[in-house]
Design an enzyme around this catalytic site. Structure first.
Site, PDB file in Angstrom:
ATOM      1  CE  LYS A  96      -6.950  -7.297  -1.801  1.00  0.00           C
ATOM      2  NZ  LYS A  96      -7.278  -6.891  -0.422  1.00  0.00           N
ATOM      3  CE  LYS A 146     -13.844  -2.180   0.689  1.00  0.00           C
ATOM      4  NZ  LYS A 146     -13.194  -2.116   1.991  1.00  0.00           N
ATOM      5  CE  LYS A 152      -4.425  -1.673   1.275  1.00  0.00           C
ATOM      6  NZ  LYS A 152      -5.676  -1.572   1.951  1.00  0.00           N
TER       7      LYS A 152
HETATM    8  N1  AQP Z   1     -10.397 -10.001  -3.105  1.00  0.00           N
HETATM    9  C1  AQP Z   1     -10.758 -10.489  -1.936  1.00  0.00           C
HETATM   10  N2  AQP Z   1     -11.038 -11.810  -1.804  1.00  0.00           N
HETATM   11  C2  AQP Z   1     -11.432 -12.331  -0.587  1.00  0.00           C
HETATM   12  N3  AQP Z   1     -11.570 -11.582   0.513  1.00  0.00           N
HETATM   13  C3  AQP Z   1     -11.311 -10.264   0.417  1.00  0.00           C
HETATM   14  N4  AQP Z   1     -11.356  -9.262   1.315  1.00  0.00           N
HETATM   15  C4  AQP Z   1     -11.000  -8.092   0.710  1.00  0.00           C
HETATM   16  N5  AQP Z   1     -10.715  -8.312  -0.577  1.00  0.00           N
HETATM   17  C5  AQP Z   1     -10.898  -9.646  -0.794  1.00  0.00           C
HETATM   18  C6  AQP Z   1     -11.747  -9.433   2.705  1.00  0.00           C
HETATM   19  O1  AQP Z   1     -12.828  -8.551   2.976  1.00  0.00           O
HETATM   20  C7  AQP Z   1     -12.736  -8.158   4.346  1.00  0.00           C
HETATM   21  C8  AQP Z   1     -12.874  -6.684   4.421  1.00  0.00           C
HETATM   22  O2  AQP Z   1     -11.827  -6.068   3.714  1.00  0.00           O
HETATM   23  P1  AQP Z   1     -11.498  -4.577   4.049  1.00  0.00           P
HETATM   24  O3  AQP Z   1     -12.536  -3.699   3.504  1.00  0.00           O
HETATM   25  O4  AQP Z   1     -11.258  -4.424   5.467  1.00  0.00           O
HETATM   26  O5  AQP Z   1     -10.143  -4.281   3.445  1.00  0.00           O
HETATM   27  P2  AQP Z   1      -9.378  -4.451   2.135  1.00  0.00           P
HETATM   28  O6  AQP Z   1      -8.741  -5.780   2.103  1.00  0.00           O
HETATM   29  O7  AQP Z   1      -8.464  -3.324   2.146  1.00  0.00           O
HETATM   30  O8  AQP Z   1     -10.389  -4.309   0.934  1.00  0.00           O
HETATM   31  P3  AQP Z   1      -9.903  -4.030  -0.490  1.00  0.00           P
HETATM   32  O9  AQP Z   1     -11.071  -4.062  -1.363  1.00  0.00           O
HETATM   33  O10 AQP Z   1      -8.816  -4.955  -0.878  1.00  0.00           O
HETATM   34  O11 AQP Z   1      -9.383  -2.546  -0.401  1.00  0.00           O
HETATM   35  P4  AQP Z   1      -8.059  -1.950  -0.980  1.00  0.00           P
HETATM   36  O12 AQP Z   1      -8.376  -1.659  -2.380  1.00  0.00           O
HETATM   37  O13 AQP Z   1      -7.858  -0.707  -0.167  1.00  0.00           O
HETATM   38  O14 AQP Z   1      -6.958  -2.947  -0.832  1.00  0.00           O
HETATM   39  C9  AQP Z   1     -11.414  -8.677   4.881  1.00  0.00           C
HETATM   40  O15 AQP Z   1     -11.660  -9.849   5.644  1.00  0.00           O
HETATM   41  C10 AQP Z   1     -10.641  -9.028   3.650  1.00  0.00           C
HETATM   42  O16 AQP Z   1      -9.740 -10.091   3.872  1.00  0.00           O
END
Ligand code: AQP
Length: 344
Positions: free
Chosen positions: A207, A210, A115
């Site tokens: 992955k 968001k 990140k």
């Molecule tokens: N691609 C994924 N596959 C399976 N599980 C996922 N999670 C996130 N992406 C995937 C799981 O969703 C939960 C909440 O995630 P979060 O919102 O706390 O954080 P994140 O991982 O930062 O979400 P993003 O979409 O991946 O955001 P960015 O783009 O900022 O990196 C967690 O249990 C996570 O494991």
């Protein structure tokens, strides 16, 4: 861990649209665990501000994630749903755990490296400290089980290391005060099933996330049927038909991803999906995947849209959940302060 009452905790950040990865990796697990455990589900807004947020959007996002929890089937009366910033003990315990965790442990966290990227000197200290706050989120409820996606595995291992070090560092006080072998449980990650890491629809090695600039890389929970169909039709694939055996998915990340999504949505396994669709071309498989995804997601999207109209209802759920969470968190903090030697 026999001395600890089984308790589930997990959180989702209110940062942008929730997607199929969040749903399959986390939210569906949250729903299932309600049957067997006491559950605490948190909208982790303190985590969200580790990167810049616009206040009005953050507020809307907190309510949207709450609506997604409810729309997916989380029972906020039987269990606890709240937003993190309403329970100050998360931040309070995070400070204590900052003083327990070692710098070298945090330096190994790969999510921070990804990140922060090249701009490492310029990101917030909160982004670096994120895993300590996450450990505090879990441990302030002395939670024993944490359903998360694969990407959070390393952070969970860190939470276990921190819990263990606290238990060892303060072992004598912990035992004198009658907490048995350890004050904190070592929380177990629950990372199971065919979609623990849902990948981008545009690139099967990345992955689904968001923050991907391409909306075609993900399916949002708020997408309507036409948008879902369009995104799946455009999803990257390869020219071969689907294999009949799991081994045939090796080195075919896009195929493996779509098969995993299908399996998770219909609650089967990749092997079962391949039994049904082995030898079939992607155009046929995608049509079946569209039907399944639309059937599973659009009712949730519609319920979310309705719930977010009723702000007062959502805010009342969060306020009630926070009040109940606070009681548990305060109990833990009182005990932690006694163990540390604070006067209270
Ligand atoms: N691609 C994924 N596959 C399976 N599980 C996922 N999670 C996130 N992406 C995937 C799981 O969703 C939960 C909440 O995630 P979060 O919102 O706390 O954080 P994140 O991982 O930062 O979400 P993003 O979409 O991946 O955001 P960015 O783009 O900022 O990196 C967690 O249990 C996570 O494991």
């Amino acid at each position: 861990m026999a001395q600890f009452q089984p308790r589930v905790f997990s959180g989702v950040q209110p940062t942008g649209y929730l997607h199929l990865g969040n749903y399959l990796g986390a939210i569906t697990k949250f729903v299932a665990l309600q049957e067997t455990h006491d559950c605490i589900y948190c909208v982790v807004d303190l985590h969200a501000i580790t990167v810049p947020q616009k206040p009005a959007e953050l507020k809307a996002s907190i309510r949207e994630v709450t609506a997604a929890f409810l729309a997916a089937g989380i029972d906020a009366k039987k269990h606890i749903v709240f937003n993190q910033s309403q329970v100050a003990e998360h931040a309070e315990l995070a400070w204590v755990l900052n003083c327990v965790a070692r710098l070298g442990w945090l330096n190994r966290m790969t999510q921070f490296k990804e990140k922060a990227g090249r701009d490492r000197e310029n990101v917030s200290i909160g982004l670096y400290d994120y895993p300590i706050l996450m450990a505090a989120d879990i441990l302030v409820y002395r939670a024993t089980h944490v359903p998360v996606g694969e990407d959070q595995k390393q952070h969970l291992e860190l939470a276990r290391d921190i819990a263990q070090k606290f238990n060892l560092d303060f072992g004598e006080e912990i035992s004198v005060r009658g907490h048995g072998e350890g004050f904190f449980p070592l929380p177990e990650p629950l990372i199971q099933g065919p979609a623990t890491r849902v990948m981008s629809l545009r690139d099967g090695t990345k992955k689904m996330s968001k923050s991907d600039p391409s909306d075609y890389s993900r399916i949002n929970l708020s997408d309507d049927a036409d948008t879902i169909a369009q995104k799946i039709r455009k999803a990257k694939t390869d020219p071969e038909p689907l294999p009949s055996e799991i081994e045939g998915l090796a080195k075919r990340p896009e195929a493996e991803n779509l098969v995993g999504i299908f399996a998770a949505l219909e609650r089967s396994s990749k092997a079962e999906v391949l039994q049904a669709y082995g030898g079939v071309n992607f155009s046929t498989f995608k049509s079946a995947l569209i039907d399944l995804t639309v059937a599973k997601l659009t009712p949730i999207g519609k319920a979310m849209a309705e719930l977010t109209q009723d702000q007062a209802y959502i805010d009342a759920i969060l306020g009630d959940g926070a009040a109940r969470a606070r009681v548990l968190a305060q109990n833990t903090m009182h005990a932690v302060k006694d163990i540390l030697g604070f006067v209270r």
